[in-house]
Design a protein around this motif. Sequence first.
Motif, PDB file in Angstrom:
ATOM      1  N   UNK A  23      45.334  30.116  35.225  1.00 29.52           N
ATOM      2  CA  UNK A  23      46.318  30.516  36.113  1.00 29.52           C
ATOM      3  C   UNK A  23      46.034  31.393  37.215  1.00 29.52           C
ATOM      4  N   UNK A  24      45.073  32.154  36.950  1.00 29.40           N
ATOM      5  CA  UNK A  24      44.447  33.049  37.845  1.00 29.40           C
ATOM      6  C   UNK A  24      43.587  32.328  38.987  1.00 29.40           C
ATOM      7  N   UNK A  25      42.612  31.384  38.539  1.00 29.46           N
ATOM      8  CA  UNK A  25      41.994  30.541  39.158  1.00 29.46           C
ATOM      9  C   UNK A  25      42.807  29.775  40.266  1.00 29.46           C
ATOM     10  N   UNK A  26      43.997  29.209  39.928  1.00 34.80           N
ATOM     11  CA  UNK A  26      44.888  28.644  40.656  1.00 34.80           C
ATOM     12  C   UNK A  26      45.418  29.327  41.829  1.00 34.80           C
ATOM     13  N   UNK A  30      45.201  29.096  46.047  1.00 34.07           N
ATOM     14  CA  UNK A  30      46.368  29.177  46.816  1.00 34.07           C
ATOM     15  C   UNK A  30      46.324  30.364  47.916  1.00 34.07           C
ATOM     16  N   UNK A  31      45.406  31.333  47.525  1.00 33.36           N
ATOM     17  CA  UNK A  31      45.488  32.581  48.326  1.00 33.36           C
ATOM     18  C   UNK A  31      44.185  32.474  49.112  1.00 33.36           C
ATOM     19  N   UNK A  36      32.835  29.796  46.360  1.00 28.87           N
ATOM     20  CA  UNK A  36      32.066  30.381  45.398  1.00 28.87           C
ATOM     21  C   UNK A  36      32.728  31.155  44.132  1.00 28.87           C
ATOM     22  N   UNK A  37      33.756  32.003  44.719  1.00 28.24           N
ATOM     23  CA  UNK A  37      34.607  32.777  43.664  1.00 28.24           C
ATOM     24  C   UNK A  37      35.244  31.907  42.812  1.00 28.24           C
ATOM     25  N   UNK A  38      35.974  30.991  43.581  1.00 31.70           N
ATOM     26  CA  UNK A  38      36.683  30.113  42.549  1.00 31.70           C
ATOM     27  C   UNK A  38      35.948  29.087  41.815  1.00 31.70           C
ATOM     28  N   UNK A  39      34.902  28.745  41.953  1.00 30.82           N
ATOM     29  CA  UNK A  39      33.854  28.005  41.234  1.00 30.82           C
ATOM     30  C   UNK A  39      33.346  28.643  40.206  1.00 30.82           C
ATOM     31  N   UNK A  40      33.026  30.074  40.352  1.00 31.82           N
ATOM     32  CA  UNK A  40      32.318  31.035  39.387  1.00 31.82           C
ATOM     33  C   UNK A  40      33.640  31.159  38.451  1.00 31.82           C
ATOM     34  N   UNK A  41      34.559  31.500  38.470  1.00 33.46           N
ATOM     35  CA  UNK A  41      36.046  31.627  37.672  1.00 33.46           C
ATOM     36  C   UNK A  41      36.366  30.339  37.023  1.00 33.46           C
ATOM     37  N   UNK A  42      36.114  29.261  37.514  1.00 33.50           N
ATOM     38  CA  UNK A  42      36.435  27.834  36.980  1.00 33.50           C
ATOM     39  C   UNK A  42      35.614  27.697  35.938  1.00 33.50           C
TER      40      UNK A  42
END
Length: 70
Positions: A23-26, A30-31, A36-42
Amino acid sequence: MELRPDDVHAATLRLKRARGHLDHVIAMLEDGSSCQEVLTQLAAVSKAISRGAYSLVTTGLEKCVDRTGK
């Protein structure tokens, strides 16, 4: 063979945490967070899901071995 809730408690907790993390990655997407940050968290979410699945598989195998070994 069915697994009892006690048998899968740790995996359930792990998967619930992964769901919250996803949910945080989503929200990051959206934000407009950086790729890079999104892929790391994913990647972290993916690993958490894999660990939860592995935990379920090993629990199931242990039950099968216990059942056939008796």
